[in-house]
Scaffold this active site. Structure first.
Site, short mmCIF file in Angstrom:
data_model
loop_
_atom_site.label_atom_id
_atom_site.label_comp_id
_atom_site.label_asym_id
_atom_site.label_seq_id
_atom_site.Cartn_x
_atom_site.Cartn_y
_atom_site.Cartn_z
N SER A 138 0.88 -1.18 0.00
CA SER A 138 0.00 0.00 0.00
C SER A 138 0.91 1.22 0.00
CB SER A 138 -0.84 0.00 1.28
OG SER A 138 -1.42 1.26 1.51
N TYR A 151 -1.90 -1.35 10.45
CA TYR A 151 -1.87 -1.43 8.98
C TYR A 151 -0.56 -0.86 8.44
CZ TYR A 151 -3.91 -1.13 4.23
OH TYR A 151 -4.17 -1.28 2.89
P1 NAD Z 1 -11.38 -6.25 0.19
O1 NAD Z 1 -11.94 -6.16 1.57
O2 NAD Z 1 -12.24 -5.90 -0.98
O3 NAD Z 1 -10.80 -7.71 -0.09
C1 NAD Z 1 -10.02 -8.37 0.86
C2 NAD Z 1 -9.93 -9.82 0.48
O4 NAD Z 1 -9.16 -10.50 1.50
C3 NAD Z 1 -11.29 -10.52 0.42
O5 NAD Z 1 -11.28 -11.49 -0.61
C4 NAD Z 1 -11.38 -11.18 1.79
O6 NAD Z 1 -12.26 -12.31 1.80
C5 NAD Z 1 -9.94 -11.59 1.97
N1 NAD Z 1 -9.59 -11.87 3.36
C6 NAD Z 1 -9.73 -11.09 4.45
N2 NAD Z 1 -9.32 -11.75 5.54
C7 NAD Z 1 -8.89 -12.95 5.14
C8 NAD Z 1 -8.35 -14.08 5.80
N3 NAD Z 1 -8.17 -14.11 7.13
N4 NAD Z 1 -8.03 -15.16 5.06
C9 NAD Z 1 -8.24 -15.18 3.73
N5 NAD Z 1 -8.75 -14.14 3.05
C10 NAD Z 1 -9.08 -13.05 3.75
O7 NAD Z 1 -10.07 -5.36 0.25
P2 NAD Z 1 -9.16 -4.71 -0.91
O8 NAD Z 1 -9.30 -3.24 -0.80
O9 NAD Z 1 -9.38 -5.37 -2.21
O10 NAD Z 1 -7.71 -5.06 -0.34
C11 NAD Z 1 -6.85 -6.01 -0.92
C12 NAD Z 1 -5.42 -5.70 -0.53
O11 NAD Z 1 -5.05 -4.43 -1.06
C13 NAD Z 1 -5.23 -5.60 0.98
O12 NAD Z 1 -3.98 -6.17 1.33
C14 NAD Z 1 -5.22 -4.11 1.23
O13 NAD Z 1 -4.51 -3.76 2.38
C15 NAD Z 1 -4.54 -3.62 -0.03
N6 NAD Z 1 -4.78 -2.21 -0.33
C16 NAD Z 1 -6.05 -1.74 -0.52
C17 NAD Z 1 -6.23 -0.39 -0.82
C18 NAD Z 1 -7.58 0.21 -1.06
O14 NAD Z 1 -7.67 1.43 -1.17
N7 NAD Z 1 -8.64 -0.57 -1.18
C19 NAD Z 1 -5.12 0.46 -0.92
C20 NAD Z 1 -3.86 -0.05 -0.71
C21 NAD Z 1 -3.71 -1.39 -0.43
#
Ligand code: NAD
Length: 256
Positions: A138, A151
């Site tokens: 991130s 985080y």
């Molecule tokens: P999201 O909530 O849409 O998806 C998260 C996914 O992780 C889902 O498929 C969920 O079922 C899975 N998950 C959660 N806990 C779990 C566990 N214990 N075991 C297995 N699977 C699990 O979130 P997202 O925004 O798509 O985030 C995905 C990644 O991108 C994360 O690592 C997040 O930190 C990172 N990220 C997101 C953003 C943003 O703005 N959305 C920005 C930077 C980084």
């Protein structure tokens, strides 16, 4: 470009993970999905690219389940060529109010899971002298925000793990890089928009504008499709000598 390869994408039932799985499937990679919630809908979206899709429901906070997921992928498709460590969760609170069990869960799911999955796939990747590990960090792997201690710590740790993984495999065909998005409008971020709207008594649209305006100079969300294109590049032959990079796609967030 990735026909015959297998990609294991953690947390691919939703958001960024699903976008990355679809981008890799569009290049011909078979996909091992993981994550919670609806499975059949996302599975059909990925399978629409004409690739084979398998699912394993490992809880990424549990090392034994992570090992079982990797073994499932290997027995189903023969190998894991691409590992995308994407599963992640968020919790927002000041340090003195941060529930210790939320800290532990964020460190386990956002950081330690990548260590475990990597240690299980690396021997196979090295024996075939080809592999790609992509760690979904991130912009919070590069800079901090208040109220996101676990985080930010996990994502900075993930960028560090990325560099070590890249160095330990630098003379091989196995690369490791981190992808560092700014805001992406997924369920993880929608919760933060909703919390802001409720706290300030404003509309969803106003809360969204405020969220972007505070941090992201482009005032635009990065999309899962854009991140997918970056993942495809890192998996391509042209990405062969990109090693240990933390590549932000953040609308200028970290440039300030
Ligand atoms: P999201 O909530 O849409 O998806 C998260 C996914 O992780 C889902 O498929 C969920 O079922 C899975 N998950 C959660 N806990 C779990 C566990 N214990 N075991 C297995 N699977 C699990 O979130 P997202 O925004 O798509 O985030 C995905 C990644 O991108 C994360 O690592 C997040 O930190 C990172 N990220 C997101 C953003 C943003 O703005 N959305 C920005 C930077 C980084």
């Amino acid at each position: 470009m990735l026909k015959g390869k297998t990609a294991l994408v953690t947390g691919s039932t939703s958001g960024i993970g699903l976008g990355l799985a679809k981008a890799l499937a569009a290049q011909g990679a078979n996909i091992v999905m993981n994550g919670f919630g609806d499975i059949e809908g996302p599975k059909a979206e990925i399978a629409a690219f004409g690739v084979s899709v398998s699912y394993h429901g490992a809880d990424m906070s549990k090392p034994a389940e992570i090992e079982a997921m990797v073994r499932h992928a290997e027995s189903h498709f023969g190998a894991v060529d691409i590992l995308v460590n994407n599963a992640g969760i968020q919790h927002v609170a000041r340090i003195e109010d941060f529930p210790p069990e939320r800290w532990d869960a964020i460190l386990a799911i956002n950081l330690s899971s990548a260590f475990h999955a990597s240690r299980f796939v690396l021997p196979g990747m090295r024996s075939r002298n080809w592999g790609r590990i992509l760690n979904l960090a991130s912009v919070h792997g590069l800079v901090a925000s208040a109220e996101k201690s676990a985080y930010v710590a996990a994502k900075h740790g993930l960028v560090g793990l990325t560099k070590v993984t890249a160095l330990e495999n630098a003379t091989t065909g196995v690369t490791c890089n981190a992808i560092c998005p700014g805001w992406v409008l997924t369920p993880l971020v929608q919760k933060q928009v909703d919390a802001k709207a409720a706290l300030l008594g404003i509309s969803n649209a106003e809360a969204t504008a405020l969220l972007l305006g505070e941090k992201e100079p482009s005032l635009q969300f990065t999309t899962p499709d854009e991140l997918g294109a970056l993942a495809v590049f890192l998996c391509s032959a042209a990405g062969n000598n990109v090693r240990g990079v933390a590549w932000n796609m953040d609308g200028g967030w970290a440039a300030q």
